[in-house]
Design a protein around this motif. Structure first.
Motif, PDB file in Angstrom:
ATOM      1  N   LYS A 156       0.778  -1.241   0.066  1.00 65.24           N
ATOM      2  CA  LYS A 156      -0.014  -0.097   0.116  1.00 65.24           C
ATOM      3  C   LYS A 156       0.675   1.321   0.193  1.00 65.24           C
ATOM      4  CE  LYS A 156      -2.032  -3.119   3.012  1.00 65.24           C
ATOM      5  NZ  LYS A 156      -1.210  -3.758   3.713  1.00 65.24           N
ATOM      6  N   SER A 157       0.707   2.351  -0.657  1.00 67.97           N
ATOM      7  CA  SER A 157       1.139   3.441  -0.891  1.00 67.97           C
ATOM      8  C   SER A 157       0.263   4.530  -0.351  1.00 67.97           C
ATOM      9  CB  SER A 157       1.551   3.711  -2.134  1.00 67.97           C
ATOM     10  OG  SER A 157       2.491   2.872  -2.643  1.00 67.97           O
ATOM     11  N   VAL A 217      -2.828  -0.209  -3.959  1.00 65.63           N
ATOM     12  CA  VAL A 217      -3.826   0.536  -3.416  1.00 65.63           C
ATOM     13  C   VAL A 217      -2.746   1.918  -3.074  1.00 65.63           C
ATOM     14  CG1 VAL A 217      -3.672   0.158  -1.131  1.00 65.63           C
ATOM     15  CG2 VAL A 217      -5.660   1.165  -2.013  1.00 65.63           C
ATOM     16  N   TYR A 218      -3.591   3.268  -3.600  1.00 67.17           N
ATOM     17  CA  TYR A 218      -2.673   4.340  -3.485  1.00 67.17           C
ATOM     18  C   TYR A 218      -3.803   5.104  -2.266  1.00 67.17           C
ATOM     19  CZ  TYR A 218      -0.733   2.921  -7.824  1.00 67.17           C
ATOM     20  OH  TYR A 218      -0.030   2.366  -8.636  1.00 67.17           O
ATOM     21  N   LEU A 219      -3.315   5.381  -1.158  1.00 64.17           N
ATOM     22  CA  LEU A 219      -4.369   6.191  -0.480  1.00 64.17           C
ATOM     23  C   LEU A 219      -3.742   7.676  -0.094  1.00 64.17           C
ATOM     24  CD1 LEU A 219      -4.102   3.440   2.340  1.00 64.17           C
ATOM     25  CD2 LEU A 219      -5.899   3.847   0.967  1.00 64.17           C
ATOM     26  N   VAL A 220      -4.359   8.505  -0.720  1.00 64.65           N
ATOM     27  CA  VAL A 220      -4.050   9.988  -1.013  1.00 64.65           C
ATOM     28  C   VAL A 220      -4.636  10.864   0.162  1.00 64.65           C
ATOM     29  CG1 VAL A 220      -3.991  11.981  -2.464  1.00 64.65           C
ATOM     30  CG2 VAL A 220      -4.010   9.481  -3.228  1.00 64.65           C
ATOM     31  N   PHE A 221      -3.763  11.689   0.882  1.00 62.38           N
ATOM     32  CA  PHE A 221      -4.423  12.622   1.906  1.00 62.38           C
ATOM     33  C   PHE A 221      -3.675  14.026   1.582  1.00 62.38           C
ATOM     34  CE2 PHE A 221      -4.202   8.417   3.979  1.00 62.38           C
ATOM     35  CZ  PHE A 221      -5.143   8.541   4.539  1.00 62.38           C
ATOM     36  N   ALA A 222      -4.727  14.949   1.722  1.00 61.52           N
ATOM     37  CA  ALA A 222      -4.246  16.212   1.090  1.00 61.52           C
ATOM     38  C   ALA A 222      -4.811  16.976   2.257  1.00 61.52           C
ATOM     39  CB  ALA A 222      -4.989  16.631  -0.232  1.00 61.52           C
ATOM     40  N   LEU A 271      -4.723  15.296   7.590  1.00 56.77           N
ATOM     41  CA  LEU A 271      -3.688  15.115   6.959  1.00 56.77           C
ATOM     42  C   LEU A 271      -2.812  14.099   7.884  1.00 56.77           C
ATOM     43  CD1 LEU A 271      -1.651  14.990   4.576  1.00 56.77           C
ATOM     44  CD2 LEU A 271      -0.834  17.401   5.364  1.00 56.77           C
ATOM     45  N   VAL A 272      -2.202  14.833   8.983  1.00 59.31           N
ATOM     46  CA  VAL A 272      -1.372  13.885   9.829  1.00 59.31           C
ATOM     47  C   VAL A 272      -2.190  12.910  10.627  1.00 59.31           C
ATOM     48  CG1 VAL A 272       0.024  14.387  12.045  1.00 59.31           C
ATOM     49  CG2 VAL A 272      -0.310  16.399  10.475  1.00 59.31           C
ATOM     50  N   GLU A 273      -3.377  12.973  11.076  1.00 64.74           N
ATOM     51  CA  GLU A 273      -4.050  11.955  11.906  1.00 64.74           C
ATOM     52  C   GLU A 273      -4.375  10.777  10.995  1.00 64.74           C
ATOM     53  OE1 GLU A 273      -4.657  15.304  12.258  1.00 64.74           O
ATOM     54  OE2 GLU A 273      -4.766  15.542  14.206  1.00 64.74           O
ATOM     55  N   GLY A 274      -4.817  11.393   9.710  1.00 64.11           N
ATOM     56  CA  GLY A 274      -5.509  10.423   8.828  1.00 64.11           C
ATOM     57  C   GLY A 274      -4.338   9.504   8.156  1.00 64.11           C
ATOM     58  N   ALA A 275      -3.163   9.999   8.004  1.00 63.64           N
ATOM     59  CA  ALA A 275      -2.199   9.534   7.198  1.00 63.64           C
ATOM     60  C   ALA A 275      -1.617   8.413   8.378  1.00 63.64           C
ATOM     61  CB  ALA A 275      -1.060  10.027   6.626  1.00 63.64           C
ATOM     62  N   PHE A 276      -1.430   8.724   9.551  1.00 65.90           N
ATOM     63  CA  PHE A 276      -0.948   8.070  10.452  1.00 65.90           C
ATOM     64  C   PHE A 276      -1.889   6.877  10.875  1.00 65.90           C
ATOM     65  CE2 PHE A 276      -0.735   6.988  15.022  1.00 65.90           C
ATOM     66  CZ  PHE A 276       0.605   6.582  15.168  1.00 65.90           C
ATOM     67  N   ALA A 277      -3.063   7.108  10.975  1.00 66.04           N
ATOM     68  CA  ALA A 277      -3.870   5.997  11.338  1.00 66.04           C
ATOM     69  C   ALA A 277      -4.107   4.977  10.014  1.00 66.04           C
ATOM     70  CB  ALA A 277      -5.343   6.580  11.448  1.00 66.04           C
ATOM     71  N   ALA A 278      -4.069   5.579   8.880  1.00 66.46           N
ATOM     72  CA  ALA A 278      -3.967   4.606   7.616  1.00 66.46           C
ATOM     73  C   ALA A 278      -2.756   3.728   7.765  1.00 66.46           C
ATOM     74  CB  ALA A 278      -3.811   5.541   6.463  1.00 66.46           C
ATOM     75  N   ALA A 279      -1.414   4.425   8.044  1.00 65.39           N
ATOM     76  CA  ALA A 279      -0.134   3.677   7.953  1.00 65.39           C
ATOM     77  C   ALA A 279      -0.477   2.480   9.093  1.00 65.39           C
ATOM     78  CB  ALA A 279       0.805   4.607   8.187  1.00 65.39           C
ATOM     79  N   ILE A 280      -0.899   2.789   9.996  1.00 63.37           N
ATOM     80  CA  ILE A 280      -0.784   1.902  11.185  1.00 63.37           C
ATOM     81  C   ILE A 280      -1.669   0.876  10.702  1.00 63.37           C
ATOM     82  CG2 ILE A 280      -1.341   1.478  13.687  1.00 63.37           C
ATOM     83  CD1 ILE A 280       1.471   3.063  13.372  1.00 63.37           C
ATOM     84  N   GLU A 327     -11.382  -0.872   3.096  1.00 62.78           N
ATOM     85  CA  GLU A 327     -12.346  -0.330   3.647  1.00 62.78           C
ATOM     86  C   GLU A 327     -11.953   0.031   4.992  1.00 62.78           C
ATOM     87  OE1 GLU A 327     -14.671   1.165   1.951  1.00 62.78           O
ATOM     88  OE2 GLU A 327     -13.866   0.155   0.256  1.00 62.78           O
ATOM     89  N   GLN A 328     -11.459  -1.066   5.807  1.00 62.81           N
ATOM     90  CA  GLN A 328     -10.945  -0.725   7.142  1.00 62.81           C
ATOM     91  C   GLN A 328     -10.314   0.351   7.315  1.00 62.81           C
ATOM     92  OE1 GLN A 328      -9.825  -4.274   9.414  1.00 62.81           O
ATOM     93  NE2 GLN A 328      -9.396  -2.821  11.361  1.00 62.81           N
ATOM     94  N   ILE A 329      -9.121   0.079   6.369  1.00 63.53           N
ATOM     95  CA  ILE A 329      -8.095   1.316   6.498  1.00 63.53           C
ATOM     96  C   ILE A 329      -8.384   2.831   6.321  1.00 63.53           C
ATOM     97  CG2 ILE A 329      -6.005   2.069   5.238  1.00 63.53           C
ATOM     98  CD1 ILE A 329      -5.418  -0.945   4.793  1.00 63.53           C
ATOM     99  N   ILE A 330      -9.543   2.953   5.384  1.00 62.01           N
ATOM    100  CA  ILE A 330     -10.206   3.969   5.000  1.00 62.01           C
ATOM    101  C   ILE A 330     -11.045   4.520   6.301  1.00 62.01           C
ATOM    102  CG2 ILE A 330     -11.766   5.253   3.550  1.00 62.01           C
ATOM    103  CD1 ILE A 330     -10.494   3.507   1.366  1.00 62.01           C
ATOM    104  N   ALA A 331     -11.685   3.598   6.795  1.00 59.38           N
ATOM    105  CA  ALA A 331     -12.582   3.816   7.642  1.00 59.38           C
ATOM    106  C   ALA A 331     -11.801   4.561   9.051  1.00 59.38           C
ATOM    107  CB  ALA A 331     -13.595   2.782   8.226  1.00 59.38           C
ATOM    108  N   GLU A 332     -10.799   3.809   9.397  1.00 56.40           N
ATOM    109  CA  GLU A 332      -9.709   4.228  10.416  1.00 56.40           C
ATOM    110  C   GLU A 332      -9.315   5.536  10.242  1.00 56.40           C
ATOM    111  OE1 GLU A 332      -9.257   2.920  13.376  1.00 56.40           O
ATOM    112  OE2 GLU A 332     -10.810   1.197  13.029  1.00 56.40           O
TER     113      GLU A 332
END
Length: 131
Positions: A3-4, A63-68, A99-108, A117-122
């Motif tokens: 995942k990126s 998958v590419y998870l994008v945070f802006a 950006l910060v919290e979302g990317a952190f939660a997604a990475a963990i 779907e779980q990664i995005i929800a978190e």
């Protein structure tokens, strides 16, 4: 599954700092973090081509998870989506999260599950959960 996570901001320094923090905390081979802040010239602003180039270099990702963060960074992320092939678009998720919290939660979360779907929800809940 690889995942990126793409960090998009008006400032390269901001995305570099978030990348460093998330990489130190997540430390998972399944997750690659890309700092895509600022313009190609190193100025403040955003650049959809940086996102396109990141997609091209992350070909092993499923998958590419994008945070802006703000206005034109979000517009750049949306424009980059429009410039991708249909196959790449299917893997591209612009996530409405801090950006910060979302990317952190997604990475963990991405380090312990392949459930997109779980990664995005978190990531979306990160601001209210106190990540």
């Amino acid at each position: 599954m690889k995942k990126s996570i793409f960090l998009v901001s008006h400032s390269q320094e901001i995305t570099d700092g978030i990348k460093k923090m998330v990489e130190q905390m997540a430390q998972k081979e399944e997750v690659a973090i890309y700092s895509l802040g600022g313009t190609s010239e190193g100025e403040l602003g955003s650049d959809p081509i940086k996102i396109i180039d990141a997609v091209a270099s992350a070909t092993e990702s499923e998958v590419y998870l994008v945070f802006a963060d703000l206005g034109s960074a979000i517009l750049s992320a949306e424009l980059a989506f429009d410039m991708l092939s249909e196959a790449e678009q299917e893997k591209y998720h612009l996530i409405d999260a801090p950006l910060v919290e979302g990317a952190f939660a997604a990475a963990i979360t991405a380090g312990i599950t392949d459930d997109i779907e779980q990664i995005i929800a978190e990531a979306k809940q990160s601001g209210v959960k106190g990540w």
